[in-house]
Design a protein around this motif. Structure first.
Motif, short mmCIF file in Angstrom:
data_model
loop_
_atom_site.label_atom_id
_atom_site.label_comp_id
_atom_site.label_asym_id
_atom_site.label_seq_id
_atom_site.Cartn_x
_atom_site.Cartn_y
_atom_site.Cartn_z
N GLY A 141 15.18 -69.99 65.16
CA GLY A 141 16.39 -70.66 64.48
C GLY A 141 15.74 -71.56 63.29
O GLY A 141 14.92 -71.94 63.04
N ALA A 142 16.88 -71.73 62.31
CA ALA A 142 16.62 -72.42 61.27
C ALA A 142 16.20 -74.05 61.55
O ALA A 142 15.57 -74.60 60.74
CB ALA A 142 18.09 -72.42 60.31
N LYS A 143 16.38 -74.40 62.81
CA LYS A 143 15.94 -75.71 63.22
C LYS A 143 14.59 -75.94 63.14
O LYS A 143 13.97 -76.70 63.03
CB LYS A 143 16.82 -76.13 64.45
CG LYS A 143 16.51 -77.57 64.57
CD LYS A 143 17.33 -78.00 66.08
CE LYS A 143 19.02 -78.10 65.99
NZ LYS A 143 19.45 -78.53 67.02
N LEU B 164 12.96 -75.51 60.02
CA LEU B 164 12.84 -76.93 59.39
C LEU B 164 12.07 -77.88 59.98
O LEU B 164 11.29 -78.38 59.15
CB LEU B 164 14.49 -77.53 59.22
CG LEU B 164 15.67 -77.06 58.44
CD1 LEU B 164 16.87 -77.35 59.27
CD2 LEU B 164 15.08 -77.47 57.15
N TYR C 64 18.23 -83.71 59.88
CA TYR C 64 17.04 -84.13 59.04
C TYR C 64 16.55 -85.28 59.09
O TYR C 64 15.28 -85.67 59.18
CB TYR C 64 17.80 -83.81 57.41
CG TYR C 64 18.49 -82.55 57.37
CD1 TYR C 64 18.04 -81.21 57.36
CD2 TYR C 64 19.71 -82.54 56.62
CE1 TYR C 64 18.64 -80.41 57.27
CE2 TYR C 64 20.41 -81.71 56.53
CZ TYR C 64 19.84 -80.30 56.60
OH TYR C 64 20.71 -79.23 56.36
N ASN D 43 27.07 -78.90 56.02
CA ASN D 43 27.42 -79.55 57.64
C ASN D 43 27.24 -81.08 57.40
O ASN D 43 26.20 -81.24 57.07
CB ASN D 43 26.59 -78.73 58.52
CG ASN D 43 26.96 -79.00 59.85
OD1 ASN D 43 27.79 -80.06 60.12
ND2 ASN D 43 26.19 -78.95 60.75
N ASP E 174 18.61 -75.63 52.71
CA ASP E 174 19.47 -75.22 53.75
C ASP E 174 20.51 -74.36 53.37
O ASP E 174 21.67 -74.87 53.32
CB ASP E 174 19.53 -76.52 54.83
CG ASP E 174 20.12 -75.85 55.98
OD1 ASP E 174 20.53 -74.64 56.22
OD2 ASP E 174 20.07 -76.61 57.11
N TYR F 298 24.50 -71.51 55.92
CA TYR F 298 26.35 -71.13 55.99
C TYR F 298 26.36 -70.23 54.65
O TYR F 298 27.72 -70.30 54.37
CB TYR F 298 27.06 -72.17 55.85
CG TYR F 298 26.99 -73.09 57.31
CD1 TYR F 298 27.48 -72.83 58.43
CD2 TYR F 298 26.27 -74.29 57.31
CE1 TYR F 298 27.48 -73.56 59.82
CE2 TYR F 298 26.04 -75.08 58.45
CZ TYR F 298 26.71 -74.66 59.78
OH TYR F 298 26.58 -75.30 60.79
N LYS G 103 24.75 -68.50 62.22
CA LYS G 103 26.21 -68.86 61.90
C LYS G 103 27.02 -67.67 61.50
O LYS G 103 28.02 -67.36 62.06
CB LYS G 103 26.37 -69.93 60.86
CG LYS G 103 25.30 -71.29 61.03
CD LYS G 103 25.73 -71.82 62.45
CE LYS G 103 24.72 -73.02 62.61
NZ LYS G 103 25.33 -73.95 63.53
N TYR H 247 33.81 -76.19 59.00
CA TYR H 247 34.15 -77.76 59.45
C TYR H 247 35.17 -78.45 58.57
O TYR H 247 35.13 -78.24 57.46
CB TYR H 247 32.73 -78.46 59.27
CG TYR H 247 31.41 -77.78 60.22
CD1 TYR H 247 31.67 -77.97 61.51
CD2 TYR H 247 30.49 -77.15 59.56
CE1 TYR H 247 30.84 -77.38 62.34
CE2 TYR H 247 29.38 -76.84 60.28
CZ TYR H 247 29.44 -76.96 61.59
OH TYR H 247 28.50 -76.42 62.21
N1 PMP Z 1 21.01 -76.15 59.38
C1 PMP Z 1 22.33 -76.71 59.45
C2 PMP Z 1 23.06 -77.29 58.33
C3 PMP Z 1 23.07 -76.32 60.80
O1 PMP Z 1 24.11 -76.76 60.76
C4 PMP Z 1 22.43 -75.81 61.49
C5 PMP Z 1 23.33 -75.63 62.97
N2 PMP Z 1 22.65 -75.98 64.16
C6 PMP Z 1 21.29 -75.40 61.56
C7 PMP Z 1 20.25 -75.73 60.56
C8 PMP Z 1 20.07 -74.63 62.88
O2 PMP Z 1 20.63 -73.54 62.98
P1 PMP Z 1 19.87 -72.55 63.92
O3 PMP Z 1 18.82 -73.40 64.50
O4 PMP Z 1 20.75 -72.01 64.97
O5 PMP Z 1 19.43 -71.37 63.13
#
Ligand code: PMP
Ligand code: GLU
Length: 389
Positions: free
Chosen positions: A98-100, A103, A127, A174, A202, A205, A237, A325
């Protein structure tokens, strides 16, 4: 037990906490409509699910390369080139859970104690927590509604100190849904060009933009910006794949990619092998029709929610250009967004995320990643809640 200082200061993600609370209340039989989760309600496209089943049946179930299988890295590289005008080779990309997770790894690799990270506010909840976790200091730039919640060059210049290491940009944003234009990115670049500040962009979206708005990737504006930018993206997303856990980071700095690889090799190793095979179909155009349908549905839902919220006299909201959103101004009712959300949940069973979670009180976040019926029913309840105050 004596916990580490580092973990003791970390807070739970409020967006996740509120979505879980809404889910628990529902499970207890309460009539709750939740607009709190940043998660599409759509099912993952069939072609992607079929590929996952094929991968399982063909025994693609072993460890893979830590950064991802080559086919997947090539698919990401091609997608970034053709859709985002970003020139990254497969060995300049690493796939994470995941992007989380991308990061998390990027902040781990870049933030030292005392480093300053500039974060435009309102910001996505994760963040500042990550910056603090790695000993850095978040420097927030307050934005305002009249400027579409975007920072400008002079605000950026004023926030920079000799300790500034990173600027975080989230476009589409977001929680506000706002999108930086190419000109706006170029004007921020004018401030960055004489510094060695790294940009963490990031772009999770990025496929979800409306009204023919053209999205510009930060790294695409010129070569120097590309070299200083780490692009973050993923499939959660736009491809409705939140549970599959697929995100990625791309950087022209191959040493950084190697370091991220080292970190991941000592923590989670490769992401799920099945997800990797299936994700290729979310990148190479095979799921394009499904993704286009998602975007059209989000567009209709956005227009509906925007109109219905603005029809309520004491509320107002800007039209988001991307993401899913609405960031609603509640100042005429109760500037304390947490108190507003608690009361609304108690009295009408509607779950929203308070703006204070994103660093900006006086607003609430409403996710329109749900059916039109749910949007109508939820906003009817919000209207009734306000009328009864
Ligand atoms: N960046 C942003 C701005 C997000 O809203 C989200 C949503 N959770 C994420 C990163 C991470 O997404 P994910 O880990 O599901 O790829
Ligand atoms: N990013 C989504 C949100 O903001 C999912 C929750 C999270 O990962 O924090 O709601």
């Amino acid at each position: 037990m004596k916990y580490s200082k580092r973990i003791s200061t970390l807070e739970e993600s409020l967006t996740i906490a509120i979505s879980s609370l809404a889910r628990d209340l529902k499970a207890q039989g309460k009539d709750v409509l939740s607009f709190s989760a940043g998660e599409p309600d759509f099912d993952t496209p069939k072609i992607i699910k079929d590929e996952a089943i094929r991968a399982i049946n063909s025994g693609f179930t072993k460890y893979t390369q830590v950064s991802g299988i080559n086919e997947l890295l090539v698919a990401i590289s091609n997608k970034l080139k053709s859709e985002n005008n970003l020139d990254y080779e497969p060995n300049e990309i690493i796939v994470s859970n995941g992007a989380k997770h991308s990061l998390f790894n990027v902040f781990a690799a870049l933030v030292d104690s005392g480093d300053e990270v500039i974060i435009p506010s309102p910001y996505w909840v994760t963040y500042p927590e990550l910056v603090r976790y790695f000993g850095g200091k978040s420097i927030f730039i307050e934005t305002d509604e009249d400027n579409d919640f975007k920072i400008n060059a002079s605000q950026l210049r004023a926030a920079i100190t000799p300790k500034t290491k990173i600027l975080v940009l989230t476009s589409p944003s977001n929680p506000t849904g706002m999108v930086y234009s190419k000109d706006e990115l170029l004007s921020l670049y004018e401030v960055l060009k004489d510094t060695d500040i790294i940009v963490v962009s990031d772009e999770i979206y990025e496929r979800l933009v409306y009204d023919n708005i053209s999205f510009t990737s930060t790294g695409s504006i010129n070569n120097d910006m590309l070299n200083r930018t780490i692009t973050i993206n993923g499939l959660s997303k736009a491809v409705a794949m939140t549970g599959w856990r697929m995100g990625y980071a791309a950087s022209k700095d191959k040493t950084l990619i190697k370091m991220l690889n080292n970190l991941q090799s000592q923590s989670t190793s490769n992401i799920n092998s099945i997800t990797q095979k299936a994700s290729i179909f979310g990148l190479n155009g095979d799921a394009k029709m499904d993704i286009d349908n998602f975007i059209s549905a989000f567009n209709i839902r956005r227009d509906l929610a925007y109109k219905l919220i603005n029809d309520i006299k004491l509320l107002n909201v800007r039209l988001p250009q991307g993401a899913f959103y609405l960031f609603i101004n509640i100042k005429k009712i109760n500037p304390d967004s947490m108190a507003f959300c608690k009361d609304l949940l108690e009295k009408e069973g509607v779950a929203l995320v308070p703006g204070v979670a994103f660093g900006m009180d006086g607003y609430v976040r409403f996710s329109f990643a749900c059916s039109e019926e749910q949007i109508k029913a939820g906003i009817t309840r919000i209207d009734r809640y306000i009328a009864n105050l």
